[in-house]
Scaffold this motif. Structure first.
Motif, PDB file in Angstrom:
ATOM      1  N   LYS A   1      17.208 -70.105  -7.610  1.00 37.25           N
ATOM      2  CA  LYS A   1      18.203 -71.458  -7.900  1.00 37.25           C
ATOM      3  C   LYS A   1      19.180 -72.054  -9.001  1.00 37.25           C
ATOM      4  O   LYS A   1      20.255 -71.866  -8.698  1.00 37.25           O
ATOM      5  CB  LYS A   1      17.370 -72.282  -7.308  1.00 37.25           C
ATOM      6  CG  LYS A   1      18.140 -73.756  -7.163  1.00 37.25           C
ATOM      7  CD  LYS A   1      18.757 -74.011  -6.000  1.00 37.25           C
ATOM      8  CE  LYS A   1      20.008 -75.095  -5.540  1.00 37.25           C
ATOM      9  NZ  LYS A   1      20.847 -74.665  -4.391  1.00 37.25           N
ATOM     10  N   THR A   2      18.484 -71.426 -10.032  1.00 38.55           N
ATOM     11  CA  THR A   2      19.492 -71.288 -11.581  1.00 38.55           C
ATOM     12  C   THR A   2      20.777 -70.031 -11.092  1.00 38.55           C
ATOM     13  O   THR A   2      21.470 -70.801 -11.940  1.00 38.55           O
ATOM     14  CB  THR A   2      18.282 -70.942 -12.748  1.00 38.55           C
ATOM     15  OG1 THR A   2      17.907 -72.504 -12.740  1.00 38.55           O
ATOM     16  CG2 THR A   2      19.052 -70.992 -13.892  1.00 38.55           C
ATOM     17  N   LEU A   3      20.570 -69.254 -10.807  1.00 36.62           N
ATOM     18  CA  LEU A   3      21.268 -68.624 -11.089  1.00 36.62           C
ATOM     19  C   LEU A   3      22.914 -68.565 -10.046  1.00 36.62           C
ATOM     20  O   LEU A   3      23.998 -68.720  -9.977  1.00 36.62           O
ATOM     21  CB  LEU A   3      20.913 -67.085 -10.557  1.00 36.62           C
ATOM     22  CG  LEU A   3      20.199 -66.179 -11.400  1.00 36.62           C
ATOM     23  CD1 LEU A   3      19.888 -64.462 -10.852  1.00 36.62           C
ATOM     24  CD2 LEU A   3      20.671 -66.301 -12.447  1.00 36.62           C
ATOM     25  N   GLU A   4      22.100 -69.329  -9.278  1.00 40.33           N
ATOM     26  CA  GLU A   4      23.303 -70.020  -7.868  1.00 40.33           C
ATOM     27  C   GLU A   4      24.033 -71.489  -8.660  1.00 40.33           C
ATOM     28  O   GLU A   4      25.063 -71.278  -8.282  1.00 40.33           O
ATOM     29  CB  GLU A   4      22.487 -70.291  -6.746  1.00 40.33           C
ATOM     30  CG  GLU A   4      23.515 -71.206  -6.010  1.00 40.33           C
ATOM     31  CD  GLU A   4      22.716 -71.435  -4.306  1.00 40.33           C
ATOM     32  OE1 GLU A   4      23.517 -71.839  -3.899  1.00 40.33           O
ATOM     33  OE2 GLU A   4      21.409 -71.860  -4.649  1.00 40.33           O
ATOM     34  N   ILE A   5      23.487 -71.902  -8.961  1.00 39.89           N
ATOM     35  CA  ILE A   5      23.510 -73.344 -10.205  1.00 39.89           C
ATOM     36  C   ILE A   5      24.765 -72.600 -10.653  1.00 39.89           C
ATOM     37  O   ILE A   5      25.749 -73.709 -11.609  1.00 39.89           O
ATOM     38  CB  ILE A   5      22.399 -74.132 -10.913  1.00 39.89           C
ATOM     39  CG1 ILE A   5      21.775 -74.630  -9.446  1.00 39.89           C
ATOM     40  CG2 ILE A   5      23.003 -75.546 -11.516  1.00 39.89           C
ATOM     41  CD1 ILE A   5      20.119 -75.257 -10.081  1.00 39.89           C
ATOM     42  N   ILE A   6      23.987 -72.327 -11.602  1.00 42.51           N
ATOM     43  CA  ILE A   6      25.460 -71.426 -12.808  1.00 42.51           C
ATOM     44  C   ILE A   6      26.035 -69.972 -12.398  1.00 42.51           C
ATOM     45  O   ILE A   6      27.328 -69.716 -13.373  1.00 42.51           O
ATOM     46  CB  ILE A   6      24.471 -70.933 -14.083  1.00 42.51           C
ATOM     47  CG1 ILE A   6      23.382 -69.682 -13.765  1.00 42.51           C
ATOM     48  CG2 ILE A   6      23.406 -72.000 -14.243  1.00 42.51           C
ATOM     49  CD1 ILE A   6      23.054 -68.800 -14.854  1.00 42.51           C
ATOM     50  N   SER A   7      26.461 -70.309 -11.372  1.00 41.85           N
ATOM     51  CA  SER A   7      27.550 -69.362 -10.814  1.00 41.85           C
ATOM     52  C   SER A   7      28.679 -69.739 -11.049  1.00 41.85           C
ATOM     53  O   SER A   7      29.841 -68.999 -10.968  1.00 41.85           O
ATOM     54  CB  SER A   7      27.204 -68.842  -9.278  1.00 41.85           C
ATOM     55  OG  SER A   7      27.341 -70.157  -8.547  1.00 41.85           O
ATOM     56  N   GLY A   8      29.053 -71.219 -11.458  1.00 38.91           N
ATOM     57  CA  GLY A   8      30.587 -71.539 -11.586  1.00 38.91           C
ATOM     58  C   GLY A   8      30.355 -70.968 -12.458  1.00 38.91           C
ATOM     59  O   GLY A   8      32.193 -71.820 -13.855  1.00 38.91           O
ATOM     60  N   LEU A   9      29.486 -70.875 -13.876  1.00 36.30           N
ATOM     61  CA  LEU A   9      30.270 -70.857 -15.565  1.00 36.30           C
ATOM     62  C   LEU A   9      30.723 -69.027 -15.932  1.00 36.30           C
ATOM     63  O   LEU A   9      30.430 -68.633 -16.232  1.00 36.30           O
ATOM     64  CB  LEU A   9      28.553 -71.257 -16.536  1.00 36.30           C
ATOM     65  CG  LEU A   9      28.096 -72.862 -15.949  1.00 36.30           C
ATOM     66  CD1 LEU A   9      26.773 -72.445 -17.253  1.00 36.30           C
ATOM     67  CD2 LEU A   9      29.094 -73.512 -16.670  1.00 36.30           C
ATOM     68  N   THR A  10      31.828 -69.470 -14.926  1.00 31.39           N
ATOM     69  CA  THR A  10      33.086 -68.025 -15.414  1.00 31.39           C
ATOM     70  C   THR A  10      33.186 -67.768 -16.585  1.00 31.39           C
ATOM     71  O   THR A  10      33.687 -66.353 -16.582  1.00 31.39           O
ATOM     72  CB  THR A  10      34.001 -67.959 -13.800  1.00 31.39           C
ATOM     73  OG1 THR A  10      34.867 -68.909 -14.873  1.00 31.39           O
ATOM     74  CG2 THR A  10      33.708 -68.455 -12.525  1.00 31.39           C
ATOM     75  N   ALA A  11      33.158 -68.695 -17.335  1.00 30.52           N
ATOM     76  CA  ALA A  11      33.559 -68.099 -18.904  1.00 30.52           C
ATOM     77  C   ALA A  11      32.444 -67.439 -19.744  1.00 30.52           C
ATOM     78  O   ALA A  11      32.479 -66.891 -20.574  1.00 30.52           O
ATOM     79  CB  ALA A  11      33.960 -69.210 -19.700  1.00 30.52           C
ATOM     80  N   LEU A  12      31.155 -67.289 -19.277  1.00 36.66           N
ATOM     81  CA  LEU A  12      29.811 -67.002 -19.202  1.00 36.66           C
ATOM     82  C   LEU A  12      30.412 -65.313 -20.066  1.00 36.66           C
ATOM     83  O   LEU A  12      30.925 -64.365 -19.204  1.00 36.66           O
ATOM     84  CB  LEU A  12      28.958 -66.816 -19.122  1.00 36.66           C
ATOM     85  CG  LEU A  12      27.677 -67.876 -18.964  1.00 36.66           C
ATOM     86  CD1 LEU A  12      27.100 -68.373 -17.672  1.00 36.66           C
ATOM     87  CD2 LEU A  12      27.333 -68.852 -20.000  1.00 36.66           C
ATOM     88  N   VAL A  13      29.831 -65.045 -21.524  1.00 36.08           N
ATOM     89  CA  VAL A  13      29.912 -63.911 -21.831  1.00 36.08           C
ATOM     90  C   VAL A  13      28.421 -63.216 -21.926  1.00 36.08           C
ATOM     91  O   VAL A  13      28.076 -62.037 -22.128  1.00 36.08           O
ATOM     92  CB  VAL A  13      30.957 -64.213 -23.570  1.00 36.08           C
ATOM     93  CG1 VAL A  13      30.596 -62.450 -23.709  1.00 36.08           C
ATOM     94  CG2 VAL A  13      32.059 -64.210 -23.097  1.00 36.08           C
ATOM     95  N   SER A  14      27.513 -64.263 -22.596  1.00 35.92           N
ATOM     96  CA  SER A  14      26.639 -64.066 -22.847  1.00 35.92           C
ATOM     97  C   SER A  14      24.989 -65.284 -22.241  1.00 35.92           C
ATOM     98  O   SER A  14      25.870 -65.936 -21.966  1.00 35.92           O
ATOM     99  CB  SER A  14      26.212 -63.699 -24.501  1.00 35.92           C
ATOM    100  OG  SER A  14      24.169 -64.104 -24.675  1.00 35.92           O
ATOM    101  N   LEU A  15      23.809 -64.188 -20.971  1.00 32.32           N
ATOM    102  CA  LEU A  15      23.301 -64.867 -20.191  1.00 32.32           C
ATOM    103  C   LEU A  15      22.015 -64.648 -20.769  1.00 32.32           C
ATOM    104  O   LEU A  15      21.400 -62.893 -20.645  1.00 32.32           O
ATOM    105  CB  LEU A  15      23.763 -64.987 -18.826  1.00 32.32           C
ATOM    106  CG  LEU A  15      22.740 -65.741 -17.553  1.00 32.32           C
ATOM    107  CD1 LEU A  15      22.325 -67.392 -18.007  1.00 32.32           C
ATOM    108  CD2 LEU A  15      23.248 -65.339 -16.224  1.00 32.32           C
ATOM    109  N   ASN A  16      21.173 -64.716 -20.890  1.00 38.90           N
ATOM    110  CA  ASN A  16      19.787 -64.613 -21.201  1.00 38.90           C
ATOM    111  C   ASN A  16      18.436 -65.511 -20.351  1.00 38.90           C
ATOM    112  O   ASN A  16      18.596 -66.940 -20.835  1.00 38.90           O
ATOM    113  CB  ASN A  16      19.267 -65.098 -22.299  1.00 38.90           C
ATOM    114  CG  ASN A  16      17.929 -64.382 -23.434  1.00 38.90           C
ATOM    115  OD1 ASN A  16      16.732 -63.751 -22.344  1.00 38.90           O
ATOM    116  ND2 ASN A  16      17.674 -63.819 -24.362  1.00 38.90           N
TER     117      ASN A  16
END
Length: 302
Positions: free
Chosen positions: A235-250
């Motif tokens: 669900k977290t992946l779905e929630i943050i799917s709009g953060l399109t500026a992300l370069v690094s995700l952990n």
């Protein structure tokens, strides 16, 4: 930190076999690196004459509050590194007049909440590292008026939701490190105040999918580290799917699985993805990389 490599009239790096007595007579210095040189308080009076210094690195030495007395006249200092030195609250009194300071490194020192009152007048301070100090929530109220802060490191198990709430006045923050802080879902409500955040680390283990909802509107985020939060799911992946500026995700050490990877497809700028100790396989990440995320260059698990 400002890059002085091309602007200094004279810079010096002092190897670890030279002690602090060797810097006498270098009054034109603007950058001095004494990192890991084994320096003690004796001889630190030689620093008093270096009035043109803009960058001073005293990290990982044996100096105490007694050394900081000799920094009071260095009014041109912009960057000061005291990482892992034997300093505490009383020493910070001698820094209150360094009004040009832009960067202050206090990680792994004995600095506590009482000492922060001496720093509240440093109105040009852009970056401060308070990780692994003994500061508590009460202390954070004393820096709540430092509106010039852009980068703040609070990797500290003594910081909780109450401490984060005290900092909501710092609306100009762009980098916030709460790696080990004990922030809960309730505390993540405070993150809504930091609309310009570009980097956020929140790894204390107390965040669930519900808390991540308070991050989804931080559209400027380029780095997001939510590792060690074992209750996060797909669900977290779905929630943050709009953060399109992300370069690094952990999201390492969470409950993220292969089934949720498709939510990452919109993150076209993603270059680094860490999902260690999750229910994902390298094969499925590779499929995602080939199908939707061609910019990925760093992937874990590989």
């Amino acid at each position: 930190m400002h890059n002085y490599a091309n602007s200094c009239k004279l810079t010096i790096w002092v190897p670890n076999f030279i002690n602090s007595h060797a810097i006498s007579g270098l009054a034109s210095l603007v950058l001095l690196n004494l990192n890991r040189c084994g320096i003690c308080d004796e001889g630190c009076e030689k620093l008093e004459g270096l009035v043109k210094l803009k960058v001073l690195n005293l990290g990982f030495n044996h100096i105490t509050d007694a050394c900081l007395v000799h920094l009071r006249e260095l009014i041109n200092l912009e960057c000061l590194n005291l990482d892992s030195c034997k300093i505490g609250d009383e020493g910070l009194l001698h820094l209150k007049g360094l009004l040009q300071l832009r960067s202050l490194e206090l990680s792994d020192t004995a600095v506590g909440s009482n000492g922060l009152r001496h720093l509240s007048g440093l109105r040009n301070l852009h970056s401060m590292n308070l990780s692994f100090t003994v500061i508590t929530d009460i202390g954070l109220k004393k820096i709540a008026g430092m509106n010039s802060l852009r980068s703040l490191n609070l990797d500290n198990r003594q910081i909780t939701d109450n401490g984060l709430a005290a900092l909501t006045t710092l609306t100009g923050l762009t980098h916030l490190d709460l790696f080990g802080a004990r922030i809960t879902d309730a505390g993540t409500n405070c993150l809504r105040c930091f609309k310009g955040l570009r980097s956020l680390e929140l790894c204390g283990g107390l965040i669930t999918d519900a808390g991540v909802k308070n991050i989804k509107d931080l559209k400027d985020l380029t780095l997001l580290n939510l590792s060690q939060n074992g209750n996060l799911t797909d669900k977290t992946l779905e929630i943050i799917s709009g953060l399109t500026a992300l370069v690094s995700l952990n999201l390492s050490s969470s409950r993220v699985s292969n089934a949720g990877l498709h939510h990452l497809r919109p993150l076209q700028n993603l270059r680094s993805l860490s999902l260690d100790s999750c229910k994902v396989t390298a094969c499925e990440i590779k499929k995602l990389q080939l199908a939707a995320l061609p910019n990925l260059v760093s992937v874990r698990p590989e």
